[in-house]
Motif scaffolding. Structure first.
Motif, PDB file in Angstrom:
ATOM      1  N   GLN A 336      36.470 -26.365  28.396  1.00 54.50           N
ATOM      2  CA  GLN A 336      37.325 -25.886  29.291  1.00 54.50           C
ATOM      3  C   GLN A 336      38.184 -25.252  28.366  1.00 54.50           C
ATOM      4  O   GLN A 336      38.789 -25.513  27.332  1.00 54.50           O
ATOM      5  N   VAL A 337      38.647 -23.651  29.070  1.00 57.19           N
ATOM      6  CA  VAL A 337      40.004 -22.998  28.441  1.00 57.19           C
ATOM      7  C   VAL A 337      40.741 -22.855  29.457  1.00 57.19           C
ATOM      8  O   VAL A 337      40.522 -22.188  30.605  1.00 57.19           O
ATOM      9  N   ALA A 338      42.229 -23.061  29.034  1.00 51.49           N
ATOM     10  CA  ALA A 338      43.157 -22.589  29.843  1.00 51.49           C
ATOM     11  C   ALA A 338      43.992 -21.608  29.258  1.00 51.49           C
ATOM     12  O   ALA A 338      44.081 -21.127  28.044  1.00 51.49           O
ATOM     13  N   THR A 339      44.517 -20.728  30.161  1.00 51.46           N
ATOM     14  CA  THR A 339      45.205 -19.290  29.838  1.00 51.46           C
ATOM     15  C   THR A 339      46.479 -19.497  30.430  1.00 51.46           C
ATOM     16  O   THR A 339      46.592 -20.186  31.541  1.00 51.46           O
ATOM     17  N   TYR A 340      47.353 -18.614  29.707  1.00 49.58           N
ATOM     18  CA  TYR A 340      48.708 -18.449  30.059  1.00 49.58           C
ATOM     19  C   TYR A 340      49.033 -16.992  30.482  1.00 49.58           C
ATOM     20  O   TYR A 340      48.477 -16.157  29.654  1.00 49.58           O
ATOM     21  N   SER A 341      49.829 -16.608  31.590  1.00 53.12           N
ATOM     22  CA  SER A 341      50.099 -15.482  32.200  1.00 53.12           C
ATOM     23  C   SER A 341      51.732 -15.456  32.226  1.00 53.12           C
ATOM     24  O   SER A 341      52.095 -16.112  33.446  1.00 53.12           O
ATOM     25  N   ALA A 342      52.503 -14.678  31.510  1.00 53.18           N
ATOM     26  CA  ALA A 342      53.546 -14.684  31.958  1.00 53.18           C
ATOM     27  C   ALA A 342      53.919 -13.796  33.030  1.00 53.18           C
ATOM     28  O   ALA A 342      54.962 -14.254  33.897  1.00 53.18           O
ATOM     29  N   LYS A 343      53.314 -12.902  33.471  1.00 57.12           N
ATOM     30  CA  LYS A 343      53.399 -12.291  34.486  1.00 57.12           C
ATOM     31  C   LYS A 343      53.314 -13.129  35.772  1.00 57.12           C
ATOM     32  O   LYS A 343      53.646 -12.682  36.873  1.00 57.12           O
ATOM     33  N   ALA A 344      52.236 -14.127  35.986  1.00 58.27           N
ATOM     34  CA  ALA A 344      52.119 -15.012  36.797  1.00 58.27           C
ATOM     35  C   ALA A 344      53.395 -15.624  37.316  1.00 58.27           C
ATOM     36  O   ALA A 344      53.710 -16.295  38.384  1.00 58.27           O
ATOM     37  N   GLN A 345      54.527 -15.786  36.442  1.00 56.36           N
ATOM     38  CA  GLN A 345      55.564 -16.951  36.689  1.00 56.36           C
ATOM     39  C   GLN A 345      56.665 -15.834  37.017  1.00 56.36           C
ATOM     40  O   GLN A 345      57.094 -14.767  36.480  1.00 56.36           O
ATOM     41  N   LYS A 346      57.350 -15.920  38.059  1.00 54.33           N
ATOM     42  CA  LYS A 346      58.307 -15.131  38.746  1.00 54.33           C
ATOM     43  C   LYS A 346      59.405 -14.928  37.794  1.00 54.33           C
ATOM     44  O   LYS A 346      59.877 -16.063  37.032  1.00 54.33           O
ATOM     45  N   LYS A 347      60.044 -13.843  37.694  1.00 53.22           N
ATOM     46  CA  LYS A 347      61.232 -13.640  36.654  1.00 53.22           C
ATOM     47  C   LYS A 347      62.631 -14.290  37.422  1.00 53.22           C
ATOM     48  O   LYS A 347      62.654 -14.108  38.746  1.00 53.22           O
ATOM     49  N   MET A 348      63.311 -15.026  36.743  1.00 49.65           N
ATOM     50  CA  MET A 348      64.129 -15.679  37.149  1.00 49.65           C
ATOM     51  C   MET A 348      65.455 -15.775  36.356  1.00 49.65           C
ATOM     52  O   MET A 348      65.288 -15.460  35.087  1.00 49.65           O
ATOM     53  N   MET A 349      66.629 -15.459  37.135  1.00 48.77           N
ATOM     54  CA  MET A 349      67.893 -15.405  36.306  1.00 48.77           C
ATOM     55  C   MET A 349      68.905 -16.176  37.133  1.00 48.77           C
ATOM     56  O   MET A 349      69.180 -16.223  38.210  1.00 48.77           O
ATOM     57  N   VAL A 350      69.481 -17.319  36.435  1.00 55.08           N
ATOM     58  CA  VAL A 350      70.578 -18.061  37.140  1.00 55.08           C
ATOM     59  C   VAL A 350      71.830 -18.071  36.419  1.00 55.08           C
ATOM     60  O   VAL A 350      71.581 -18.742  35.198  1.00 55.08           O
ATOM     61  N   VAL A 351      72.955 -17.413  36.741  1.00 57.42           N
ATOM     62  CA  VAL A 351      74.103 -17.503  35.726  1.00 57.42           C
ATOM     63  C   VAL A 351      75.318 -17.997  36.535  1.00 57.42           C
ATOM     64  O   VAL A 351      75.673 -17.393  37.390  1.00 57.42           O
TER      65      VAL A 351
END
Length: 394
Positions: A336-351
């Protein structure tokens, strides 16, 4: 019993800890060797708060023993090496390490060298900043550095910021806005100025968030100069002040110049064939390292050191899961192979902007000040430090 598969993890910050802990939990067939210059995990996310307000957070909330976090694993499953990796040798499948004085295997007072073999290698060496290295402005430990006494560096930075009354901050990104908000609330009279290269604060954020950040700083009597850059900053030892020249031609004399821009990859030991033009490690969707464009089956990279943009703490857990799953799959021949997608994670900014409010967004959703306080501002996420230490954050 079958011989354990050797996995060497380079870097003991958020990413390196995540993959080490997950591997140990997911397979009994791996021996993990974690190599890091310090034996303490530094939760640097909270630096704007405790560097400016030392009494707000005790060191126990942002400095943790790395060996203690793995004490439940037997010696044949986990080894911590306090040292700095200097070279990767694929001919011998080993890494060369300069050991710290009190590391396992270091027998002499001056630092000595050793090598450690691997079947799989995980590069999680992260990044640093000009301010951390003392290359720009007041030296502030926004990141850990090699063989540094982190506690001493933090104390020295706290002393400098406490004594400063006139402060200029170069950079209008999240770090610049956060530290400006903290300084505006710090004890003693302080005149704070933020200089932003862009026409807005928090470049990349939504327009409402940018406007809110500016408003919150103005309410705290922080001067904000947009569309302006720092041309030069020189420390005058005889007056113990900084002379800062701006692109407008104006010159400021301040007690502290804080540089919050610039990210430098910790890549001195990494083969050039792994790196892009900016010095970050190229990876494929499985987080395998690309060697001149070809995926290596024995080497992964995770965290800040990768070429993925938006180097956010929130993206580390999924990356750790991806790398751990792929190494476990290879060891146990699961296929089995796992893949990562940065685009699939919502962009977040907490300041956070000071102790009680702030701004930010999750995707297109704007976060109200009370939510920013609840999720980050009240303690700068230090409640999550132990979870990242144990690779349990998600």
């Amino acid at each position: 019993m079958a011989k354990l598969v050797s996995v060497v993890v380079i870097g003991g910050s958020h990413a390196g800890l995540a993959v080490s802990q997950k591997l140990l939990r997911q397979t009994a067939r791996a021996k993990i060797t974690l190599i890091n210059p310090s034996d303490e995990y530094y939760f640097n996310i909270a630096a704007p708060r405790f560097l400016v307000k030392p009494k707000s957070l005790p060191p126990s909330r942002y400095l943790y023993s790395i060996p203690d976090a793995f004490r439940d694993y037997p010696a044949d499953r986990f080894t911590f090496i306090k040292g700095l990796v200097t070279e990767i040798d694929y001919a011998t499948k080993s890494v060369s390490v300069t050991l710290a004085m009190n590391s396992a295997g270091a027998t002499t007072t001056p630092p000595t060298a050793a090598s450690f073999g691997f079947d799989y290698l995980v590069i999680a060496s992260g990044s640093t900043t000009p301010a951390t290295l003392g290359q720009a402005g007041v030296r502030l430990p926004f990141k850990p550095t090699a063989f540094e006494d982190t506690r001493k560096a933090i104390h020295e930075a706290q002393e400098k910021l406490s004594a400063a009354q006139r402060i200029l901050i170069g950079g209008g990104g999240p770090l610049g806005v956060e530290i400006a908000g903290e300084l505006a609330e710090a004890a003693g009279p302080k005149k704070v100025t933020v200089v932003s290269r862009t026409s807005v604060l928090l470049e990349g954020a939504t327009a409402p968030v940018q406007r809110t950040a500016l408003s919150l700083l103005h309410r705290r009597n922080v001067d904000v100069l947009t569309g302006v850059t720092v041309v030069d900053a020189v420390y005058e030892a005889h007056t113990q002040t900084w002379t800062v020249k701006l692109s407008t031609g104006r010159t400021y004399t301040v007690d502290a110049y804080i540089a919050t821009t610039g990210t430098i990859p910790n890549n001195a030991f990494i083969p050039k064939s792994f790196l892009n033009a900016q010095g970050w490690v190229n990876v494929d969707k499985e987080l395998r390292v690309l060697d001149n464009g070809v995926s290596r089956s024995d080497t992964y990279a995770i965290g800040d050191i990768t070429s993925y943009p938006y180097r956010l703490l929130s993206r580390v857990p999924l990356q750790g899961e991806t790398v751990a799953a792929n190494i476990v799959g290879a060891i146990e021949q699961k296929g089995q192979v796992a893949t990562y997608s940065a685009k699939a994670q919502k962009k977040m900014m907490v300041v956070p902007v000071g102790q009680s409010t702030g701004t930010g967004h999750l995707g297109d959703w704007t976060l109200f000040g009370c939510l920013v306080w609840f999720f980050k501002g009240k303690d700068f996420l230090t409640y999550k430090g132990p979870k990242f230490l144990l690779g349990q954050s998600s």
